[in-house]
Scaffold this motif. Structure first.
Motif, PDB file in Angstrom:
ATOM      1  N   TYR A 213       0.869  -1.180   0.000  1.00 45.68           N
ATOM      2  CA  TYR A 213       0.000   0.000   0.000  1.00 45.68           C
ATOM      3  C   TYR A 213       0.904   1.228   0.000  1.00 45.68           C
ATOM      4  O   TYR A 213       1.900   1.271   0.732  1.00 45.68           O
ATOM      5  CB  TYR A 213      -0.876  -0.041   1.254  1.00 45.68           C
ATOM      6  CG  TYR A 213      -1.656   1.223   1.492  1.00 45.68           C
ATOM      7  CD1 TYR A 213      -2.759   1.547   0.713  1.00 45.68           C
ATOM      8  CD2 TYR A 213      -1.291   2.094   2.525  1.00 45.68           C
ATOM      9  CE1 TYR A 213      -3.487   2.709   0.954  1.00 45.68           C
ATOM     10  CE2 TYR A 213      -2.009   3.253   2.770  1.00 45.68           C
ATOM     11  CZ  TYR A 213      -3.103   3.555   1.973  1.00 45.68           C
ATOM     12  OH  TYR A 213      -3.820   4.704   2.220  1.00 45.68           O
ATOM     13  N   CYS A 242      -7.259   7.212  -0.499  1.00 46.52           N
ATOM     14  CA  CYS A 242      -7.990   6.048   0.018  1.00 46.52           C
ATOM     15  C   CYS A 242      -9.406   6.488   0.395  1.00 46.52           C
ATOM     16  O   CYS A 242      -9.588   7.505   1.076  1.00 46.52           O
ATOM     17  CB  CYS A 242      -7.274   5.461   1.236  1.00 46.52           C
ATOM     18  SG  CYS A 242      -8.150   4.033   1.902  1.00 46.52           S
ATOM     19  N   VAL A 243     -10.389   5.723  -0.054  1.00 44.92           N
ATOM     20  CA  VAL A 243     -11.780   6.100   0.253  1.00 44.92           C
ATOM     21  C   VAL A 243     -12.313   5.279   1.434  1.00 44.92           C
ATOM     22  O   VAL A 243     -13.507   5.322   1.722  1.00 44.92           O
ATOM     23  CB  VAL A 243     -12.695   5.945  -0.987  1.00 44.92           C
ATOM     24  CG1 VAL A 243     -12.321   6.940  -2.056  1.00 44.92           C
ATOM     25  CG2 VAL A 243     -12.644   4.518  -1.528  1.00 44.92           C
ATOM     26  N   ALA A 244     -11.414   4.543   2.095  1.00 46.68           N
ATOM     27  CA  ALA A 244     -11.755   3.736   3.277  1.00 46.68           C
ATOM     28  C   ALA A 244     -12.921   2.790   3.006  1.00 46.68           C
ATOM     29  O   ALA A 244     -13.751   2.531   3.877  1.00 46.68           O
ATOM     30  CB  ALA A 244     -12.053   4.646   4.470  1.00 46.68           C
ATOM     31  N   CYS A 245     -12.926   2.240   1.778  1.00 51.25           N
ATOM     32  CA  CYS A 245     -14.035   1.346   1.408  1.00 51.25           C
ATOM     33  C   CYS A 245     -13.872  -0.064   1.980  1.00 51.25           C
ATOM     34  O   CYS A 245     -14.806  -0.854   1.961  1.00 51.25           O
ATOM     35  CB  CYS A 245     -14.122   1.267  -0.114  1.00 51.25           C
ATOM     36  SG  CYS A 245     -12.668   0.497  -0.854  1.00 51.25           S
ATOM     37  N   GLN A 246     -12.684  -0.388   2.424  1.00 45.64           N
ATOM     38  CA  GLN A 246     -12.364  -1.696   3.034  1.00 45.64           C
ATOM     39  C   GLN A 246     -12.383  -2.866   2.039  1.00 45.64           C
ATOM     40  O   GLN A 246     -12.305  -4.017   2.445  1.00 45.64           O
ATOM     41  CB  GLN A 246     -13.334  -2.044   4.181  1.00 45.64           C
ATOM     42  CG  GLN A 246     -13.398  -1.048   5.300  1.00 45.64           C
ATOM     43  CD  GLN A 246     -12.122  -1.011   6.126  1.00 45.64           C
ATOM     44  OE1 GLN A 246     -11.418  -1.989   6.256  1.00 45.64           O
ATOM     45  NE2 GLN A 246     -11.797   0.130   6.651  1.00 45.64           N
ATOM     46  N   CYS A 248     -10.139  -3.820   0.030  1.00 51.80           N
ATOM     47  CA  CYS A 248      -8.869  -4.554   0.080  1.00 51.80           C
ATOM     48  C   CYS A 248      -8.809  -5.464   1.308  1.00 51.80           C
ATOM     49  O   CYS A 248      -8.087  -6.453   1.313  1.00 51.80           O
ATOM     50  CB  CYS A 248      -7.691  -3.584   0.079  1.00 51.80           C
ATOM     51  SG  CYS A 248      -7.783  -2.364   1.397  1.00 51.80           S
ATOM     52  N   ARG A 259      -2.847  -2.179   4.417  1.00 53.51           N
ATOM     53  CA  ARG A 259      -2.474  -0.769   4.627  1.00 53.51           C
ATOM     54  C   ARG A 259      -1.611  -0.601   5.893  1.00 53.51           C
ATOM     55  O   ARG A 259      -1.042   0.437   6.132  1.00 53.51           O
ATOM     56  CB  ARG A 259      -3.746   0.081   4.722  1.00 53.51           C
ATOM     57  CG  ARG A 259      -4.519   0.098   3.400  1.00 53.51           C
ATOM     58  CD  ARG A 259      -5.854   0.767   3.540  1.00 53.51           C
ATOM     59  NE  ARG A 259      -6.681   0.085   4.528  1.00 53.51           N
ATOM     60  CZ  ARG A 259      -7.860   0.552   4.968  1.00 53.51           C
ATOM     61  NH1 ARG A 259      -8.321   1.684   4.502  1.00 53.51           N
ATOM     62  NH2 ARG A 259      -8.552  -0.132   5.870  1.00 53.51           N
ATOM     63  N   CYS A 276      -8.468  -2.742  -5.119  1.00 52.43           N
ATOM     64  CA  CYS A 276      -8.231  -1.296  -5.115  1.00 52.43           C
ATOM     65  C   CYS A 276      -8.174  -0.733  -6.531  1.00 52.43           C
ATOM     66  O   CYS A 276      -8.593   0.395  -6.773  1.00 52.43           O
ATOM     67  CB  CYS A 276      -6.957  -0.970  -4.346  1.00 52.43           C
ATOM     68  SG  CYS A 276      -6.859   0.767  -3.910  1.00 52.43           S
ATOM     69  N   GLN A 280     -10.432   2.451  -7.267  1.00 48.96           N
ATOM     70  CA  GLN A 280      -9.797   3.694  -7.707  1.00 48.96           C
ATOM     71  C   GLN A 280     -10.008   3.913  -9.208  1.00 48.96           C
ATOM     72  O   GLN A 280     -10.094   5.055  -9.661  1.00 48.96           O
ATOM     73  CB  GLN A 280      -8.300   3.670  -7.376  1.00 48.96           C
ATOM     74  CG  GLN A 280      -7.990   3.697  -5.893  1.00 48.96           C
ATOM     75  CD  GLN A 280      -8.359   5.016  -5.224  1.00 48.96           C
ATOM     76  OE1 GLN A 280      -8.290   6.079  -5.832  1.00 48.96           O
ATOM     77  NE2 GLN A 280      -8.791   4.950  -3.965  1.00 48.96           N
ATOM     78  N   ILE A 289      -2.676   0.183  -3.976  1.00 46.71           N
ATOM     79  CA  ILE A 289      -1.909  -1.004  -3.565  1.00 46.71           C
ATOM     80  C   ILE A 289      -1.224  -1.550  -4.823  1.00 46.71           C
ATOM     81  O   ILE A 289      -1.888  -1.792  -5.833  1.00 46.71           O
ATOM     82  CB  ILE A 289      -2.812  -2.074  -2.932  1.00 46.71           C
ATOM     83  CG1 ILE A 289      -3.646  -1.449  -1.806  1.00 46.71           C
ATOM     84  CG2 ILE A 289      -1.997  -3.240  -2.389  1.00 46.71           C
ATOM     85  CD1 ILE A 289      -4.753  -2.329  -1.282  1.00 46.71           C
TER      86      ILE A 289
HETATM   87  S1  SF4 Z   1      -9.410  -0.788  -1.608  1.00 48.01           S
HETATM   88 FE1  SF4 Z   1      -8.105   0.952  -1.917  1.00 48.01          FE
HETATM   89  S2  SF4 Z   1      -9.450   2.670  -1.517  1.00 48.01           S
HETATM   90 FE2  SF4 Z   1     -10.470   0.897  -0.633  1.00 48.01          FE
HETATM   91  S3  SF4 Z   1      -9.756   0.895   1.485  1.00 48.01           S
HETATM   92 FE3  SF4 Z   1      -8.370  -0.382   0.324  1.00 48.01          FE
HETATM   93  S4  SF4 Z   1      -6.683   0.989  -0.195  1.00 48.01           S
HETATM   94 FE4  SF4 Z   1      -8.424   2.274   0.399  1.00 48.01          FE
END
Ligand code: SF4
Ligand code: SF4
Length: 450
Positions: A213, A242-246, A248, A259, A276, A280, A289
């Protein structure tokens, strides 16, 4: 193409190779077979007897140094792309549970366990275990085929399995372990059991490829003590992506958050990279990542695939491979062990000197041979072989022969001591004297002249 799909292609190729390899023979010998029953190692179509197992250390060295080299270059690439454990888990979790039975909702969410309070899901689980049990039995048989040739395996298991209880036990025991491992132990095997995950960290360096990451691009989610400091997008700066979508995190088969940085549990499957890239990509940005090295991500240097460590591994692999080829080329196509008799020598009429020997012949070939013996070199024509004309042996058979070396010539003139002479003997098969031939030195005691 997603890394996940590329991995599936790799799995198909690995499975085809693994399933077909035991059936391929060259001149009646397998590509790889370690038969405890026949006490033989088959390598690239050549059969080696147990006495010739000097090749085994070279094969093991190649295997270990090969894995070390792959790890130093590509991290736990073996884990994600070729390890049977990962392949089996993908078949069970992603193919059987998710795609075939719909027990899990999505391949992209490996964290959410099925709801077993529903009867329907319990039934589906039983079906999943049954399907996997059949595949586990095939995988177990496939493993055994590298120790018991498939033709013999099927003969034993179909015609008289109870006479081969060790093989039957290995088959069922391995299958039972695979069921327990894949259904219940899951990725805990990779995290807690597999010794490879323990040694990998010492093999990594700054240029090792792995899932990483990029905190500069995405924002720092964990502090230096690995405590999570960002839970929502609003906690990040404007230019942190990062949109903190989780996504990943939920896709990760070993349940880690990449991360946080490099972790022992990461098997390099790159599914977080895929996740990701998708998230993205929808926002018109690059993945946060990467399949890259710490040197590239943290320091901005180009990853050095070919570096001192890589060259050293390659040189070691090349050297061992050359040794393996040279040692393999010295293979003898029959065995002959020679022991001297207890008596030093006998002197018969006309000063004829006799030494006795016990010879153990073994035909290590798949066909019958008739063997001859003759004295060659310095003492050819001076020392005769007595009590041996020829010996015929069927495939794999052994036989003992007591022979004499005899001479009427004065080979040494020394009045002070008995002299040991080295007589070179050639043993060969009369139908293939060029290929099935070996040379042995025999110590012949010649008496002092008085
Ligand atoms: S998939 Fe990408 S954007 Fe979403 S939480 Fe993980 S690092 Fe962040
Ligand atoms: S962090 Fe998880 S998903 Fe990402 S490569 Fe490692 S094991 Fe795979």
């Amino acid at each position: 193409m997603e890394f996940r799909i590329k991995r599936y292609y790799g799995y198909v190729i690995a499975s085809i190779i693994s399933l077909s390899l035991p059936f391929i023979t060259i001149g009646g010998n397998h590509i790889f077979l370690l038969s405890f029953d026949k006490k033989q190692l088959h390598l690239m179509g050549t059969a080696f007897d147990m006495q010739e197992l000097y090749l085994m250390p070279f094969i093991l060295m190649l295997l270990f140094i090969g894995i070390f080299a792959v790890t130093a270059i590509g991290g736990r690439a073996f884990c994600a792309w070729a390890c049977p454990q990962t392949i089996f888990r993908v078949i069970y979790r992603d193919l059987i549970e998710t795609k075939l039975l719909g027990l899990r909702k999505r391949i992209s969410n490996k964290q959410r366990e099925p709801d077993y309070s529903k009867k329907e899901n319990i039934l589906k689980r039983v079906v999943a275990i049954l399907i996997w049990s059949v595949l586990a039995l095939i995988a177990s048989a496939n493993l055994l085929w590298f120790f018991v040739p498939p033709e013999q395996f099927f003969d034993w298991m179909i015609n008289n399995p109870m006479e081969h209880t060790i093989t039957l036990g290995m088959l069922l025991g391995t299958a039972a372990f695979l069921i327990y491992d894949v259904v219940f132990l899951k990725e805990d095997f990779c995290v807690y059991v597999c010794p490879y995950s323990r040694v990998q960290s010492v093999l990594y360096d700054e240029d090792t490829l792995q899932a990483i990451y990029d905190p500069k691009q995405g924002g720092k989610i964990y502090d230096d003590n690995h405590e999570k400091i960002v839970f929502k997008k609003k906690d990040l700066a404007e230019d942190e992506d990062c949109v903190a979508c989780q996504q990943c995190v939920t896709v990760c088969p070993t349940h880690i958050d990449i991360r946080k940085g490099t972790q022992l549990e990461c098997i390099n499957c790159l599914e977080c990279v895929d996740a990701c890239t998708k998230v993205q990509g929808k926002l018109g940005r690059e993945t946060l990542i990467h399949w890259s090295s710490t040197s590239e991500i943290y320091r901005g240097n180009k990853t050095q695939l070919f570096r001192k460590k890589t060259y050293m591994y390659l040189a070691a692999i090349a050297a061992i491979f050359v040794m393996l080829v040279i040692m393999g080329g010295k293979k003898e196509y029959m065995l002959l062990n020679i022991n001297r008799g207890t008596e030093l020598y006998k002197i018969k009429d006309n000063n004829r000197v006799i030494n006795n020997y016990s010879l153990l012949f073994q035909n290590t070939e798949p066909n019958k041979h008739t063997y001859k013996l003759e004295v060659v070199g310095e003492y050819a024509g001076k020392v005769d072989i007595k009590r041996f004309t020829s010996l015929t042996l069927s495939a794999g058979k052994k036989a003992k022969k007591v022979i004499r070396l005899s001479t009427s010539e004065r080979l040494v003139d020394d009045a002070t001591k008995d002299t040991p002479l080295t007589v070179m003997v050639k043993a060969y098969a009369i139908d293939e004297p060029e290929r099935v031939v070996i040379y042995r030195k025999m110590i012949f005691f010649y008496p002092r002249s008085d």
